[in-house]
Design an enzyme around this catalytic site. Structure first.
Site, PDB file in Angstrom:
ATOM      1  N   ASN A  41     -58.203 -26.902 -25.487  1.00 14.08           N
ATOM      2  CA  ASN A  41     -58.099 -26.081 -24.270  1.00 14.08           C
ATOM      3  C   ASN A  41     -59.034 -25.060 -24.341  1.00 14.08           C
ATOM      4  O   ASN A  41     -58.841 -23.824 -25.034  1.00 14.08           O
ATOM      5  CB  ASN A  41     -56.752 -25.814 -24.229  1.00 14.08           C
ATOM      6  CG  ASN A  41     -56.359 -24.699 -23.053  1.00 14.08           C
ATOM      7  OD1 ASN A  41     -57.419 -24.321 -22.415  1.00 14.08           O
ATOM      8  ND2 ASN A  41     -55.361 -24.522 -22.885  1.00 14.08           N
TER       9      ASN A  41
ATOM     10  N   CYS B 133     -58.118 -21.790 -20.357  1.00 13.53           N
ATOM     11  CA  CYS B 133     -56.890 -20.960 -20.048  1.00 13.53           C
ATOM     12  C   CYS B 133     -57.745 -19.774 -19.534  1.00 13.53           C
ATOM     13  O   CYS B 133     -58.185 -18.981 -20.240  1.00 13.53           O
ATOM     14  CB  CYS B 133     -56.001 -20.720 -21.039  1.00 13.53           C
ATOM     15  SG  CYS B 133     -54.409 -20.088 -20.420  1.00 13.53           S
TER      16      CYS B 133
ATOM     17  N   CYS C 206     -57.943 -29.929  24.667  1.00  9.72           N
ATOM     18  CA  CYS C 206     -57.680 -28.659  23.954  1.00  9.72           C
ATOM     19  C   CYS C 206     -58.838 -27.751  23.977  1.00  9.72           C
ATOM     20  O   CYS C 206     -58.425 -26.517  23.709  1.00  9.72           O
ATOM     21  CB  CYS C 206     -57.064 -29.173  22.593  1.00  9.72           C
ATOM     22  SG  CYS C 206     -58.555 -29.712  21.547  1.00  9.72           S
TER      23      CYS C 206
ATOM     24  N   CYS D 154     -68.375 -25.493  19.242  1.00  9.76           N
ATOM     25  CA  CYS D 154     -69.858 -25.741  19.359  1.00  9.76           C
ATOM     26  C   CYS D 154     -70.309 -24.527  20.142  1.00  9.76           C
ATOM     27  O   CYS D 154     -71.408 -23.785  19.693  1.00  9.76           O
ATOM     28  CB  CYS D 154     -70.189 -27.103  20.207  1.00  9.76           C
ATOM     29  SG  CYS D 154     -71.650 -27.469  20.172  1.00  9.76           S
TER      30      CYS D 154
ATOM     31  N   CYS E 241     -74.552 -31.943  14.079  1.00  9.23           N
ATOM     32  CA  CYS E 241     -73.907 -30.983  12.938  1.00  9.23           C
ATOM     33  C   CYS E 241     -72.424 -31.560  12.422  1.00  9.23           C
ATOM     34  O   CYS E 241     -71.991 -31.320  11.251  1.00  9.23           O
ATOM     35  CB  CYS E 241     -73.700 -29.731  13.220  1.00  9.23           C
ATOM     36  SG  CYS E 241     -72.446 -28.952  14.319  1.00  9.23           S
TER      37      CYS E 241
ATOM     38  N   CYS F 140     -67.578 -30.355  15.817  1.00 13.51           N
ATOM     39  CA  CYS F 140     -66.838 -30.730  16.786  1.00 13.51           C
ATOM     40  C   CYS F 140     -65.977 -31.900  16.470  1.00 13.51           C
ATOM     41  O   CYS F 140     -64.709 -31.814  16.744  1.00 13.51           O
ATOM     42  CB  CYS F 140     -67.518 -31.236  18.384  1.00 13.51           C
ATOM     43  SG  CYS F 140     -68.749 -32.448  18.084  1.00 13.51           S
TER      44      CYS F 140
END
Ligand code: FAD
Ligand code: FMN
Ligand code: SF4
Ligand code: SF4
Lengths: 439, 449
Positions: free
Chosen positions: A132, A135, A345, A352, A381, A384
């Protein structure tokens, strides 16, 4: 049913699902219960130096009403007596010979201390050791955990001490809290480690109580950074795993960790080259029972796709990773809105319009707005489609016929061949020739 | 019938019998599945009489492991599509959902289950379970309702040869012939029957035990017998006029409706249903949906005494059913056809220890309700003619007596489950009985050999 068995750096288990070194793997009771429910292996909660924990230890990151999108902790290594742990490890292994029992270790950076605990660990009959070096809180203040993992030289030195005396496989668990994870990974390789586990938790402050102004979790009014885990860290972990796997100098089997909640998450790690996967937060949230769907879902997926073993699956998506300079600049997509699915909506519009390239028009129709992509302006891109709440409503349609390709690297060398500088003007000419619109 | 209600157009029929809880789309199922808290040792699972591991099957919808989800469901219940659509979920799993206690909308468990099973039935049906090797033993099952089907499916997986004897020409019991079509269409019940047949269960239809074939013969052919015959004939009203044309048994009427040839079923313009159980509600709503203009429920006790579930009562009210409580039918009036029903008002006394109230006729309160059709729905008797001939079988209060764990009757080779042992509960209880009885039979035959 597909064969899910694996061999991770010499550690075998009937399936790739291991408990990560953490509270769920704290005791024999828990590990045996986990095995009963189907877990293929466990990495025992880290043992080593004497420690004492504090309350409270955990902070949950809730996202829009969904609990535990992330979990932060300031817990230390096992606070149970080391002899108790050794005794229980030996008993557990004896009861479960076909499962992988790996013991996570952390002691102060002294050769004898390390070699002594390694020998005692090997004597339990367990299958492997995990170091480990991750941590990020508490233990690191005492020069252990991330304090080692962040310095490749320390990482190499201690791993060498361990591999020198260990007769069983050694995995090195890496911290993500570094600038480039390749260096500690290479250090582990140079020190003869048999595999790598990643990632450990990420430095984080989970939040602040706005009434008391205390850092969460609060220990009698005081807080500190903690280690961040859970679903939110998966993308970071996936990237780091792929980076380590793709490094030609590392070449070690990987145990993938970070945000694995279900078989699909696990599969993504495997597709990027992980051999086993480890889970902590999801078990802390829902219990050991989640492994049933992990096994069932993975094996159903393999049956459906015609894979017989995990060797056939492992690393299958690595070939899809490449440098940006090799991507086809002439690949063209534009957004397409399925008007039958649209619920009006207008989120794509505002995303955009305000957040991207102003390519969606709002056209009033019968009391609501119709959203229409101006394809000739769309830069492809994907924003949307990402924000649209209706699945399959906005799709990115391919517009090029893939007859032509040109990568950035090719373009640069083409300019060079044509004795041209890389200038905005030269670039604009290239874009115009290929009908590429830039806003 | 004197005044037959006008027939409706096909569109009107289909609208009236459209599914109450239409299937979820994939997206809505996933969204709903993600809302599930994935409780541990969940109350919904305990509330389901077949104890389906509900949170696990829902979790598997969320992880896109739909095949695994179907397996989780079938593991506990062999008629999960019928249950998804016909179970009184408000009283069972959904009623127990922790969201109810939290003051929020419970998870739509029934619709999620329907989504998973429909998805499975629309696939190429990959094998879910491994079947044990044939052990050479055979079990005869009487009745192909949910109890018989579940028992047969389970036994088949355990390695038995299974033959179901069914008197009806079309199998499935009340799943096929009883449940209101706006909950469950016949085709869905038959999909389940076909699936169970595909597990190797043979169904011989048109065979009435006690008539076509004797019970002795079945007893002798098979190593064990399971009785899943449901309930039998309707209880008589025992009032004058019961023989008039236009007086029908609820189950006969409902069976006719279940053919889904809506315009072939004649209903009166004005229909009275006697009784206020779930079957009465089904009969009255189906009559209304077929075009009856005025529909009544006549019930001699009060609203709190009705055995119909609250949500069934709500369905009836939204179908504009008029409830005549504390009203007792005295005689059915008419020459040849039903013309009306004479009723009398009653007064209910205090509840006794058993919760029943004394019924006192109110003097001079008789009145005549003009109706064209009377549907009797005051319960059923167990059809026990062939059972009487079998040594060891005991019938008490119209129920076949069985051991509550093994489902064994007084005759150790014969087991029973479903409506015939519980006096008429739900599909889901019958499905559980059948499955558990299969294990009772398996243990019995293993011990014997
Ligand atoms: C009108 C109505 C509506 C209901 N609606 C619902 C509902 O919405 N939801 C719900 O959960 N439950 C509903 N129920 C209850 C549910 O249908 C029963 O609890 C369930 O079908 C009982 O299953 P079973 O297998 O015991 O019997 P049944 O389904 O009655 O099946 C018994 C089978 O045995 C056959 N059989 C009988 N005698 C013989 C013989 N001698 N030889 C050969 N075959 C024989 C019958 O033909 C029948 O096919 C409804 C019941 C009725 C009457
Ligand atoms: C409460 C808690 C305690 C942990 N303790 C240890 C530990 O003792 N040793 C260790 O190597 N990792 C420890 N981890 C890190 C986990 O093993 C794991 O690397 C990390 O949580 C990411 O996996 P997850 O997203 O599945 O939780 C701990 C994590 C948590 C949340
Ligand atoms: S989870 Fe258990 S140990 Fe932790 S605070 Fe709650 S009750 Fe205490
Ligand atoms: S985001 Fe999707 S649903 Fe909303 S308006 Fe745009 S296309 Fe329609």
């Amino acid at each position: 049913m597909a064969d899910l068995s694996i061999n991770c750096g010499g550690i075998k288990s009937p399936n790739p699902f291991w408990l990560a070194s953490a509270p769920p793997s704290n005791t024999a009771y828990q590990n045996c219960k986990a095995f009963e429910q189907g877990w293929g292996g466990t990495v025992w909660k880290t043992i080593g130096e004497p420690v004492m924990n504090v309350c409270n230890r955990y902070g949950g990151f809730d996202l829009n009403g969904v609990k535990l999108a992330g979990l932060n902790n300031i817990e230390l290594i096992s606070d149970r007596h080391i002899d108790t742990n050794f005794k229980e490890i030996a008993e557990t292994k004896k009861l479960w010979p076909d499962r992988a029992v790996i013991v996570s270790l952390m002691v102060e950076s002294k050769k004898e201390t390390w070699q002594d605990i390694v020998k005692r660990t090997v004597d339990t009959g367990c299958d492997g050791i995990e170091l480990n070096y991750g941590c990020p809180h508490g233990m690191s203040e005492r020069g252990m955990g991330a304090a080692v993992g962040q310095v490749p030289e320390y990482c190499k030195m201690i791993t060498e001490w361990v591999t020198e005396v260990s007769t069983i496989p050694v995995l090195v668990k890496l911290t993500p809290n570094v600038t480039d994870i390749i260096y500690p990974a290479r250090a582990a390789k140079q020190a003869n480690a048999d595999g790598l586990s990643l990632i450990n938790t990420i430095n984080s402050i989970i939040g602040i109580d706005l009434d008391t102004l205390e850092i969460q979790p609060s220990v009698a009014g005081k807080g500190s950074h903690g280690g961040y885990a859970g679903p939110a860290v998966k993308p970071i972990a996936l990237h780091l795993v792929s980076q380590v796997v793709r490094d030609p100098e590392v070449g070690l089997p990987i145990s993938g960790i970070g945000g694995i909640n279900n078989w699909k998450d696990a599969l993504e790690f495997i597709l990027l080259g992980a051999t086993s996967v480890q889970v902590c937060t999801a078990v802390m949230h829902y219990g050991f029972r989640i492994v049933e769907d992990m096994i069932d879902g993975l094996s159903n997926w393999m049956d459906e796709k015609g894979f017989k073993t995990l060797d056939e699956v492992r690393g299958k998506s690595l070939q899809r990773i490449d440098d940006f300079g090799n991507f086809n600049l002439l690949h063209k997509t534009t957004a397409r809105i399925d008007q039958d699915k649209c619920i009006h909506c207008n989120l794509c519009y505002v995303a955009c319009e305000d957040g991207a390239h102003q390519c969606i028009d709002l056209i009033p129709v019968n009391g609501h707005n119709k959203t229409v992509v101006r394809e000739e302006d769309c830069v492809g891109c994907d924003l949307c489609a990402i924000v649209c709440p209706v699945e399959g409503c906005i799709t990115m349609e391919r517009k090029d016929d893939s007859s032509e390709t040109k990568t950035w690297n090719e373009l640069v060398s083409q300019f060079k061949d044509e004795d041209k500088e890389l200038t905005w003007e030269n670039l604009a000419e290239f874009q115009k020739k290929h009908g590429i619109v830039i806003h | 019938m004197k005044n037959i209600a006008n027939k409706l157009t096909n569109e009107e029929y289909e609208k009236n019998f459209a599914e109450l809880h239409p299937p979820l789309t994939k997206n809505s199922a996933v969204a709903e599945a993600n809302r599930c808290l994935y409780c541990y040792d969940s109350p919904c699972m305990k509330a389901c009489p077949t104890h389906i591991d509900i949170s696990t099957f829902i979790k598997k919808i969320a992880t896109d492991n739909l095949l695994g989800s179907a397996k989780t469901i079938f593991y506990s219940n062999w008629v999960p599509l019928t249950c998804a659509k016909a179970c009184p979920v408000e009283e069972l799993c959904e009623g127990a959902c922790v969201y109810v206690e939290k003051g929020e909308k419970p998870i739509e468990i029934g619709r999620l289950q329907g989504f998973v099973i429909e998805n499975y039935f629309n696939s190429d049906l990959p094998r879910l379970f491994t079947q044990k090797d044939k052990n050479g033993k055979s079990v005869g099952i009487i009745g192909s309702g949910p109890a018989g089907l579940a028992c047969g499916a389970e036994l088949s997986l355990l390695g038995y040869n299974v033959k179901i004897y069914e008197s009806n020409k079309v199998p499935g019991g009340l799943n096929t012939w009883g449940i209101a079509p706006y909950k469950l269409r016949q085709a869905d019940s038959l999909k389940e029957v076909d699936f169970i047949k595909s597990l190797g269960v043979e169904i011989s239809t048109g065979v009435r035990v006690g008539k076509t074939i004797s019970i002795e013969e079945i007893y002798n052919i098979h190593d064990a017998v399971f009785i899943g015959i449901g309930l039998g004939d309707a209880t008589k009203l025992r009032i004058p006029g019961e023989e008039l044309t236009g007086v029908v048994n609820a189950l006969d009427f409902i069976e006719e409706v279940k053919n889904e040839k809506w315009s072939d079923v004649n209903v009166g313009k004005r229909v009275a249903v006697i009784g206020a159980g779930n079957t009465s509600i089904d009969a009255v709503t189906e009559a209304k949906r077929l075009g009856a203009e005025q529909v009544y429920i006549i019930y001699r006790r009060g609203i709190d005494d009705m055995s119909a579930y609250d949500f069934e009562y709500e369905i009836a009210k939204s179908d504009e059913v008029i409830f005549l409580f504390e009203t007792m039918p005295k005689r059915i009036i008419g020459e040849k056809f039903v013309e009306g029903i004479e009723c009398v008002k009653v007064e209910l006394g205090e509840r006794n220890e058993k919760g029943k109230r004394e019924i006192n006729v109110v003097p001079n309160s008789e009145f005549i309700l003009p109706v064209d059709m009377v549907i009797k729905a005051v319960g059923q008797n167990i059809n026990n003619n062939f059972l009487n001939d079998v040594e060891g079988i005991k019938i008490e209060k119209g129920k076949v007596v069985v051991d509550s764990e093994t489902y064994q009757t007084g005759n150790n080779k014969i087991f029973a489950g479903g409506d015939c042992i519980n006096g008429g509960q739900e599909v889901v209880n019958a499905a559980y009985d059948g499955k558990m009885a299969a294990h009772g039979i398996d243990n019995f035959l293993l011990e014997k050999s």
